[in-house]
Design an enzyme around this catalytic site. Structure first.
Site: not given
Length: 318
Positions: A178-180
């Protein structure tokens, strides 16, 4: 009712003359009265723009009308004021700097980890055979991260490839990246697959979409964003604060940039220390002759630097 909107988006789609597109796109954005920052590369678009709801709708309609970007997904936040001061559109070699520029090895248009919608991610994340992997930088995951997530000691996303060997012990697990907003996971998951990881997934739309569609459950702290808000709330289910003041160690969710422009470090700092240190991370930075005036926000407008064109000088379309 809030008067403005902020749009976060990306799209991996080949742009034939990306440098010229960037120049024309800047003119278009300015015509709509938008502010923001957009990166254009041969591989696609990566942007955050802000403006009135009418201007944002016109922008989204125009992007979707281009068949190259028809599937672009916009994350929309309602805000009290524009999230940027100026409008920048820049041509770069990648839309997110990873150093993975060989499309024969890593190409998000061809192969990435399986996309999980927020509710699917929520349902899977606590399984025994799952590892949640944060692919963001230190200053981002220090402010907020998923409960029990594996974080990496990286200053920038371009450092991610060098950490692959540290993840080898998880090869028999399901890796949920996951990331922003999802853009880094496109390349991170593709690289993991290339390196022999078999069960690789990614949170579609990233933390921002997860907050909107799954209530942000078990995301601890705030999410760092790349505009003058710096940090946004995600978790409306079971929120907690995980970040601490760099100077005194007290719990705080306030992220700033050091007032010394030659340092410009991203760090968390409580309001008390902020005013005492004048927005600086250290006494040395506080005494620096180029120290910027601290106004309590810790956000400073960057002075744009000229970018040398890759080809001939680009002319704006009439």
């Amino acid at each position: 009712m809030k008067k403005y909107q902020t749009l976060l988006y990306y799209c991996y789609s080949t742009i034939a003359d990306a440098e010229q597109f960037a120049a024309d796109h800047l003119k278009f954005c300015k015509s709509l009265g938008l502010t923001g920052r957009i990166i254009v590369a041969d591989e696609g678009l990566n942007g955050t723009v802000s403006g009135t709801p009418e201007a944002c709708k016109a922008y989204m309609d125009a992007v979707h009308a281009d068949e190259r970007f028809a599937k672009t997904e916009f994350k929309i936040d309602n805000v009290d004021e524009p999230s940027f001061v100026k409008m920048h559109v820049r041509y770069k070699s990648e839309i997110v700097h990873s150093g993975l520029r060989d499309p024969q090895m890593i190409n998000p248009q061809v192969k990435t980890g399986k996309h999980l919608e927020p509710q699917e991610f929520l349902a899977m994340k606590d399984d025994e055979d799952v590892v949640i992997l944060d692919v963001r930088s230190n200053y981002e995951h220090s402010l907020g991260r998923f409960k029990n997530a594996v974080t990496l000691d990286i200053e920038n996303f371009r450092d991610f490839p060098s950490k692959i060997n540290e993840l080898a012990k998880y090869k028999d697990k399901k890796i949920l990246t996951y990331c922003t907003g999802g853009i880094k996971c496109e390349k991170a998951s593709a690289l993991l697959l290339h390196e022999g990881f078999e069960n690789v997934y990614q949170l579609h739309g990233g933390i921002i979409k997860y907050g909107k569609e799954a209530g942000g459950e078990d995301f601890e702290g705030k999410c760092y964003v790349f505009d003058n808000r710096l940090a946004v709330d995600v978790n409306s289910v079971n929120p907690v604060t995980v970040s601490t003041c760099f100077n005194c160690g007290k719990k705080t969710e306030k992220m700033i940039n050091c007032a010394n422009p030659e340092c410009n470090e991203h760090f968390t700092q409580c309001d008390e220390c902020g005013w005492q240190m004048e927005g600086c991370c250290s006494d040395a930075c506080k005494e620096h002759p180029r120290k910027r005036v601290y106004d309590g926000t810790g956000y400073y407008v960057k002075v744009p630097q000229p970018v040398a064109p890759k080809k001939a000088k680009v002319q704006l379309a009439e």
